[in-house]
Design a protein around this motif. Structure first.
Motif, PDB file in Angstrom:
ATOM      1  N   ASP A 224      26.994  -4.630 -24.626  1.00 37.51           N
ATOM      2  CA  ASP A 224      27.669  -5.863 -24.202  1.00 37.51           C
ATOM      3  C   ASP A 224      29.040  -5.616 -23.586  1.00 37.51           C
ATOM      4  OD1 ASP A 224      25.587  -7.492 -25.045  1.00 37.51           O
ATOM      5  OD2 ASP A 224      26.362  -7.594 -27.089  1.00 37.51           O
ATOM      6  N   ALA A 225      29.440  -4.369 -23.423  1.00 34.36           N
ATOM      7  CA  ALA A 225      30.761  -4.081 -22.848  1.00 34.36           C
ATOM      8  C   ALA A 225      30.656  -3.234 -21.592  1.00 34.36           C
ATOM      9  CB  ALA A 225      31.652  -3.391 -23.880  1.00 34.36           C
ATOM     10  N   GLN A 251      28.152 -11.363 -18.851  1.00 34.99           N
ATOM     11  CA  GLN A 251      27.149 -12.321 -19.325  1.00 34.99           C
ATOM     12  C   GLN A 251      26.833 -13.326 -18.243  1.00 34.99           C
ATOM     13  OE1 GLN A 251      29.108 -14.197 -22.596  1.00 34.99           O
ATOM     14  NE2 GLN A 251      30.196 -12.315 -23.013  1.00 34.99           N
ATOM     15  N   GLN A 252      27.819 -13.598 -17.394  1.00 29.48           N
ATOM     16  CA  GLN A 252      27.637 -14.619 -16.373  1.00 29.48           C
ATOM     17  C   GLN A 252      28.171 -14.101 -15.048  1.00 29.48           C
ATOM     18  OE1 GLN A 252      29.651 -18.181 -17.470  1.00 29.48           O
ATOM     19  NE2 GLN A 252      28.178 -18.727 -19.054  1.00 29.48           N
ATOM     20  N   ALA A 255      31.837 -15.071 -13.919  1.00 31.46           N
ATOM     21  CA  ALA A 255      32.976 -14.298 -14.418  1.00 31.46           C
ATOM     22  C   ALA A 255      33.183 -13.052 -13.564  1.00 31.46           C
ATOM     23  CB  ALA A 255      32.749 -13.917 -15.877  1.00 31.46           C
ATOM     24  N   ALA A 258      34.873 -13.934 -10.271  1.00 28.40           N
ATOM     25  CA  ALA A 258      36.325 -14.127 -10.394  1.00 28.40           C
ATOM     26  C   ALA A 258      37.032 -12.776 -10.426  1.00 28.40           C
ATOM     27  CB  ALA A 258      36.637 -14.917 -11.661  1.00 28.40           C
ATOM     28  N   ASP A 259      36.406 -11.789 -11.087  1.00 30.44           N
ATOM     29  CA  ASP A 259      37.007 -10.462 -11.160  1.00 30.44           C
ATOM     30  C   ASP A 259      37.012  -9.744  -9.817  1.00 30.44           C
ATOM     31  OD1 ASP A 259      38.038 -10.246 -13.663  1.00 30.44           O
ATOM     32  OD2 ASP A 259      36.291  -9.302 -14.577  1.00 30.44           O
ATOM     33  N   SER A 262      39.825 -10.922  -7.658  1.00 27.62           N
ATOM     34  CA  SER A 262      41.157 -10.420  -7.978  1.00 27.62           C
ATOM     35  C   SER A 262      41.168  -8.900  -8.155  1.00 27.62           C
ATOM     36  CB  SER A 262      41.704 -11.134  -9.215  1.00 27.62           C
ATOM     37  OG  SER A 262      40.672 -11.417 -10.122  1.00 27.62           O
ATOM     38  N   ASN A 264      39.602  -6.870  -9.926  1.00 24.85           N
ATOM     39  CA  ASN A 264      39.417  -6.303 -11.261  1.00 24.85           C
ATOM     40  C   ASN A 264      38.040  -5.694 -11.423  1.00 24.85           C
ATOM     41  OD1 ASN A 264      41.879  -6.817 -12.454  1.00 24.85           O
ATOM     42  ND2 ASN A 264      41.354  -8.941 -12.860  1.00 24.85           N
TER      43      ASN A 264
ATOM     44  N   PRO B 167      44.733 -11.979 -16.577  1.00 25.70           N
ATOM     45  CA  PRO B 167      43.496 -11.381 -16.067  1.00 25.70           C
ATOM     46  C   PRO B 167      42.380 -12.429 -16.098  1.00 25.70           C
ATOM     47  CG  PRO B 167      44.076 -10.487 -18.230  1.00 25.70           C
ATOM     48  CD  PRO B 167      45.217 -11.337 -17.792  1.00 25.70           C
ATOM     49  N   PRO B 168      41.547 -12.491 -15.050  1.00 27.05           N
ATOM     50  CA  PRO B 168      40.526 -13.545 -14.994  1.00 27.05           C
ATOM     51  C   PRO B 168      39.463 -13.440 -16.091  1.00 27.05           C
ATOM     52  CG  PRO B 168      40.510 -12.214 -12.984  1.00 27.05           C
ATOM     53  CD  PRO B 168      41.596 -11.674 -13.834  1.00 27.05           C
ATOM     54  N   THR B 169      39.154 -12.217 -16.543  1.00 23.97           N
ATOM     55  CA  THR B 169      38.208 -12.103 -17.650  1.00 23.97           C
ATOM     56  C   THR B 169      38.796 -11.192 -18.724  1.00 23.97           C
ATOM     57  OG1 THR B 169      37.111 -10.191 -16.679  1.00 23.97           O
ATOM     58  CG2 THR B 169      36.176 -12.338 -16.171  1.00 23.97           C
ATOM     59  N   ALA B 172      35.128  -6.945 -23.469  1.00 28.11           N
ATOM     60  CA  ALA B 172      34.654  -6.743 -24.837  1.00 28.11           C
ATOM     61  C   ALA B 172      35.757  -6.308 -25.793  1.00 28.11           C
ATOM     62  CB  ALA B 172      33.544  -5.701 -24.834  1.00 28.11           C
ATOM     63  N   GLU B 256      33.547 -18.275 -24.075  1.00 22.02           N
ATOM     64  CA  GLU B 256      33.242 -16.844 -24.110  1.00 22.02           C
ATOM     65  C   GLU B 256      32.441 -16.439 -22.877  1.00 22.02           C
ATOM     66  OE1 GLU B 256      31.405 -15.767 -27.794  1.00 22.02           O
ATOM     67  OE2 GLU B 256      33.298 -15.803 -28.888  1.00 22.02           O
ATOM     68  N   GLY B 257      31.574 -17.306 -22.428  1.00 21.17           N
ATOM     69  CA  GLY B 257      30.787 -16.993 -21.233  1.00 21.17           C
ATOM     70  C   GLY B 257      31.663 -16.901 -19.998  1.00 21.17           C
ATOM     71  N   VAL B 258      32.535 -17.863 -19.834  1.00 24.22           N
ATOM     72  CA  VAL B 258      33.374 -17.901 -18.631  1.00 24.22           C
ATOM     73  C   VAL B 258      34.313 -16.698 -18.577  1.00 24.22           C
ATOM     74  CG1 VAL B 258      35.261 -19.159 -17.513  1.00 24.22           C
ATOM     75  CG2 VAL B 258      33.249 -20.379 -18.310  1.00 24.22           C
ATOM     76  N   PHE B 259      34.874 -16.331 -19.733  1.00 30.84           N
ATOM     77  CA  PHE B 259      35.827 -15.229 -19.736  1.00 30.84           C
ATOM     78  C   PHE B 259      35.184 -13.900 -20.130  1.00 30.84           C
ATOM     79  CE2 PHE B 259      38.448 -19.022 -20.159  1.00 30.84           C
ATOM     80  CZ  PHE B 259      39.366 -18.800 -19.150  1.00 30.84           C
ATOM     81  N   ASN B 260      33.849 -13.887 -20.136  1.00 28.94           N
ATOM     82  CA  ASN B 260      33.095 -12.666 -20.393  1.00 28.94           C
ATOM     83  C   ASN B 260      33.496 -11.971 -21.695  1.00 28.94           C
ATOM     84  OD1 ASN B 260      31.005 -10.973 -19.508  1.00 28.94           O
ATOM     85  ND2 ASN B 260      32.479  -9.399 -18.960  1.00 28.94           N
ATOM     86  N   ILE B 261      33.525 -12.735 -22.775  1.00 29.90           N
ATOM     87  CA  ILE B 261      33.839 -12.160 -24.082  1.00 29.90           C
ATOM     88  C   ILE B 261      32.548 -12.121 -24.893  1.00 29.90           C
ATOM     89  CG2 ILE B 261      35.184 -12.472 -26.193  1.00 29.90           C
ATOM     90  CD1 ILE B 261      37.113 -14.170 -24.429  1.00 29.90           C
ATOM     91  N   PRO B 262      32.005 -10.929 -25.174  1.00 31.52           N
ATOM     92  CA  PRO B 262      30.737 -10.860 -25.905  1.00 31.52           C
ATOM     93  C   PRO B 262      30.929 -11.107 -27.394  1.00 31.52           C
ATOM     94  CG  PRO B 262      31.476  -8.662 -25.345  1.00 31.52           C
ATOM     95  CD  PRO B 262      32.511  -9.603 -24.822  1.00 31.52           C
ATOM     96  N   GLY B 263      31.221 -12.321 -27.753  1.00 28.54           N
ATOM     97  CA  GLY B 263      31.509 -12.650 -29.153  1.00 28.54           C
ATOM     98  C   GLY B 263      30.352 -13.369 -29.814  1.00 28.54           C
ATOM     99  N   PHE B 266      28.468 -16.223 -27.710  1.00 28.96           N
ATOM    100  CA  PHE B 266      27.565 -15.642 -26.717  1.00 28.96           C
ATOM    101  C   PHE B 266      26.289 -15.116 -27.372  1.00 28.96           C
ATOM    102  CE2 PHE B 266      26.536 -11.260 -25.339  1.00 28.96           C
ATOM    103  CZ  PHE B 266      25.688 -11.590 -24.306  1.00 28.96           C
ATOM    104  N   ASN B 267      26.450 -14.439 -28.510  1.00 28.02           N
ATOM    105  CA  ASN B 267      25.273 -13.885 -29.186  1.00 28.02           C
ATOM    106  C   ASN B 267      24.365 -14.965 -29.754  1.00 28.02           C
ATOM    107  OD1 ASN B 267      25.004 -10.919 -29.230  1.00 28.02           O
ATOM    108  ND2 ASN B 267      27.144 -11.044 -29.835  1.00 28.02           N
TER     109      ASN B 267
END
Lengths: 534, 312
Positions: A224-225, A251-252, A255, A258-259, A262, A264, B167-169, B172, B256-263, B266-267
């Motif tokens: 997931d990373a 995941q999407q 996102a 957007a990166d 910029s 990223n 930062p946009p996202t 992990a 979490e989806g928008v900022f791509n955080i696999p928390g 999301f799970n």
């Protein structure tokens, strides 16, 4: 929706200036020199598996393409040429001899030999291992002995080692396109170190796969990373032009987009539909498109009486304005399709469905009524895939052009739709998508329309078609095979078991820090071509 | 007090098993074809299907099958094994990777809520019908009216892409700074609620008899508000915040989806999408514990805030 439009308007002036700036500096690739040691960052989704024979989705195969070198790859004309293999040859299309190039080593120092291929393929074909791609080996003699709960054998009789760099593959039936198949992920070799015993894969191998490709793992798979790889200097083939790759897991796609905007992230492989209308202005010529292998169709349950008549099926096809839907719903992110095979394979011809692909409401209605088409049409689709818009648009066209009632019915998931179709419950027309396994016309025909095809859900069965496919497989060379497959495709055009609607496209974008970004036929970024700009 | 806490802890054990049973039953009932769901639109080979069916006892259906699978799950759970997801990853690993980042995110959101929401609520309550009060009312209405699904991408675009302050996202393994924007977005909704709750509560208590008494005794205004009013006003706010902690952890699916955080959010979403019963049950079980503990802490805090509330 409204807010996004607002954002788009505010983005416009900014994007225009960016775009102009990009044009001014020679196409966004900057004036910087390329940096052979920099790492690039590519977007993927979480892979399901990283074992070659168990990986059948794009994200996993993108990572494996960095770690492994295929036996064959495909040139501009989508014809195979040897990479890790010295030669792949056969005199009768049944017994194939694979000679390996000398000098390939695995990332742990092992020399690559014929055994590595045989071990990996036997592991993949052995049913109790539950490998996703095991069906790729079904053409090899002895595959059947490895199936079932308690298989009779552990190794396929058709695989024989000749010497350290040569092995032969005997097929059950002659198959002219076997060489094309070998470019697929499932045919990579595995090192001895991947096995803890004969035929037993080591626990945790896929957390840090050892391959023989241009890159090797840096650390292990961080679920997931990200997955990071670095250049493998002892690789004897064509060396990549970057020092490493970080496959960052998103995941999407929004996102990731957007990166990329910029800087990223360097490459986004699929720009989300909602950003397509602004991608051209946001990214300038860093927004690119290339043909992809996917094909979207509406399939008929031909076993149902009301759709049993091919004339009805053709009339419905004629009443759909593909160009309009592609333009208004998909913003040209896909291409209208009027053939049963994709333009990315050798042997593709434009417009094989002929008149059925020409939008002609008057003729469609006359044909439909003469053939006695049903008064009410249902279009079933899976609600989780963003299909609602085009299904509704298609329905509206059918209402207007055929004068029938039409409803779109959403099933929660594709699995639910398939369950109903397999049980032959009346769902009306249903949507299907097909992504090729390997670039061959046969892959667009056999699994989908032959009587025993693995994905033939429409009850279509045509002995003549099956015969032509069998003849194509036995053909002495690829040209002759393609001729047979084209004849088979012509039969489909007569019967119209499905309506081809659209070809997929890769809509990808990249940051200002990379150049020469290209996608291959398997929707993967070409890692040997991409360059980092310092 | 000690006996009260002990009793509550014992109740928790029952509640925990009750919820796992219910969630497991719901996932079981809603299970269509998890193997096909995993493969998406690709055909599933019979060998693959047989392999997964045997591994996860998917051929056991009906009431008997349900209890067989649920008891099997419980047996493993008591040994500390949460099972495997359909892709073969250990669910324990998935949770271990998902929780820390979600806890961080929820705590940032909580801090934002307490810092800005409660403070502004107190100020608005003291100066009722003043300019500040009306301004915050309008602002909170606005925030409550915008769903996260709009707010999150907008914040990302404006503050991440257009004017790159953040930062946009986050990714992990984010640092505190990268989590700030998603934290603010996540906390904005509870911030608005907390602000209005505090304001109403403070304004009401300012009119209470004990405040008049304190004033006539000549106590300092600072002391009246800071000690007497605030202690009494915070009871509904604390109640809200306690429940909200669990909501922030489980409700971060969109953020979490928008900022791509696999928390965790999301799970949870992934588990539901792939019909992965054990994964969903594992996450929900932990969430239930979070809710129960938060509730217990809130109950104990009541006693601290209001001497009239004491537990036997």
């Amino acid at each position: 929706m409204r807010v996004r439009r607002l954002a788009a308007w505010t983005a416009l002036p900014l994007a225009v200036t960016l775009g102009l700036a990009a044009c001014g500096s020679g196409g966004g690739s900057g004036t910087g020199q390329s940096d052979p040691d920099a790492a690039v960052r590519i977007e993927i989704a979480e892979p399901q598996h990283l074992v070659p024979t168990n990986t059948n989705e794009t994200s996993g195969s993108q990572v494996l393409a960095a770690l492994f070198s295929p036996l064959v790859d495909y040139d501009e004309a989508n014809k195979p040429y040897e990479v890790a293999a010295e030669s792949v040859s056969s005199s009768d299309n049944k017994v194939w001899t694979v000679k390996l190039k000398d000098g390939y080593t695995f990332h742990n120092g092992e020399k690559v030999t014929a055994d590595n291929y045989l071990d990996a393929w036997n592991y993949g074909a052995y049913a109790p291992n539950g490998q996703n791609s095991s069906y790729f080996f079904e053409k090899i003699a002895g595959y059947a002995d490895l199936q079932g709960d308690k298989p009779e054998a552990e190794r396929m009789s058709g695989l024989k080692k000749v010497d350290d760099l040569t092995f032969t593959v005997t097929l059950t039936e002659p198959y002219s396109e076997f060489r094309s198949m070998l470019g697929y992920t499932a045919f990579y070799p595995l090192p001895k170190a991947a096995f803890s015993g004969p035929g037993v894969l080591k626990e945790g191998y896929e957390q840090a796969p050892v391959g023989q490709g241009p890159f090797r793992m840096k650390g292990s798979w961080q679920h997931d990373a990200k997955v990071e790889v670095e250049r493998y200097d002892a690789f004897p083939g064509e060396q990549p032009k970057v020092g490493g790759v970080e496959f960052r897991i998103y995941q999407q796609p929004t996102a990731a987009y957007a990166d990329v905007l910029s800087d990223n992230l360097d490459v986004i492989k699929t720009i989300p539909t909602e950003n397509l209308s602004t991608a051209g202005t946001d990214l300038g010529d860093r927004f690119q498109q290339s043909p992809a292998s996917s094909l979207q169709v509406l399939a008929f349950p031909t076993f149902q009486k009301e759709f049993g008549n091919p004339e009805v099926r053709k009339a419905i096809s004629m009443a759909i304005d593909r160009d309009e839907i592609t333009r208004s719903i998909f913003k040209d992110s896909q291409q209208p399709a009027r053939s049963f095979v994709s333009p990315v394979v050798a042997g593709y011809r434009e417009n094989t469905i002929g008149a059925a692909g020409e939008f002609d409401p008057a003729k469609a209605k006359a044909t439909y009524e003469a053939a006695g088409g049903p008064k009410k049409i249902e279009l079933s689709y899976n609600g989780d895939g963003g299909h609602k818009d085009w299904i509704d648009a298609t329905c509206n066209q059918l209402k207007a052009n055929l004068g029938v009632e039409c409803v779109g019915t959403a099933e929660p998931k594709f699995a639910d739709l398939l369950t109903k179709v397999k049980a032959k419950q009346p769902v009306g027309l249903f949507r299907m998508g097909w992504v090729m396994d390997y670039p061959s016309m046969e892959n667009y025909l056999g699994p989908l329309y032959s009587t025993n095809g693995s994905s033939n859900y429409y009850g279509y069965s045509n002995p003549e078609f099956d015969r032509l496919l069998a003849e194509g497989a036995k053909a002495p060379n690829e040209e002759a095979a393609v001729k047979k497959y084209q004849a088979a495709e012509d039969l489909l055009a007569k019967d119209m078991p499905v309506i081809p609607l659209r070809y997929g496209q890769n809509n990808f974008g990249h940051s200002t820090k990379v150049k020469n970004v290209q996608m291959d036929l398997f929707d993967r970024v070409d890692l040997l071509k991409i360059e980092a700009v310092s | 007090m000690f006996r009260f806490v002990l009793r509550r802890l014992l109740q928790m054990v029952l509640a925990f098993f009750g919820t796992t049973l219910i969630v497991y039953a719901l996932m079981f009932a809603g299970q269509g074809d998890p193997i096909q769901a995993l493969a998406g639109e690709r055909p599933v080979t019979p060998a693959q299907r047989a392999y997964l069916t045997e591994k996860f006892h998917l051929d056991r259906t009906g009431v008997g099958g349900f209890f067989y699978r649920y008891l099997d799950y419980l047996k493993n759970l008591l040994q500390g094994d949460l099972g495997q997801s359909l892709t073969g990853r250990s669910i324990g690993d998935i949770l271990a990777a998902a929780w820390p980042v979600t806890v961080k995110l929820a705590l940032i959101a909580m801090a934002v809520t307490i810092l800005f929401g409660v403070t502004a609520g107190v100020l608005a309550g003291i100066r009722r019908a003043g300019l500040f009060d009306n301004a915050t009312l309008v602002l909170t209405l606005l925030v409550l009216g915008i769903p996260t699904i709009v707010l999150a991408p907008l914040a990302q675009y404006l503050l991440g892409v257009r004017w790159p302050l953040f930062p946009p996202t986050a990714g992990a393994d984010p640092d505190l700074f990268a989590l700030l924007l998603p934290g603010i977005v996540l906390g904005s909704l509870s911030l608005a609620t907390a602000l209005r709750l505090t304001r109403t509560s403070v304004a009401e208590n300012l009119r209470a008899d004990y405040v008049r008494t304190a004033r006539s005794k000549g106590l300092l205004r600072r002391r009246i508000i800071g000690v007497h009013v605030l202690r009494n006003s915070l009871i509904p706010v604390i109640t809200f915040l306690g429940v909200e902690l669990g909501n922030l952890m489980s409700g971060a699916i969109i953020t979490e989806g928008v900022f791509n955080i696999p928390g965790v959010g999301f799970n949870l979403f992934r588990g539901i999408r792939t019909e992965d019963g054990p994964l969903v049950v594992g996450i929900v079980s932990v969430l239930v514990v979070v809710y129960l503990v938060a509730n217990l802490v809130v109950d104990v805090l009541y006693a601290v805030l209001d001497p009239r509330i004491r537990y036997e």
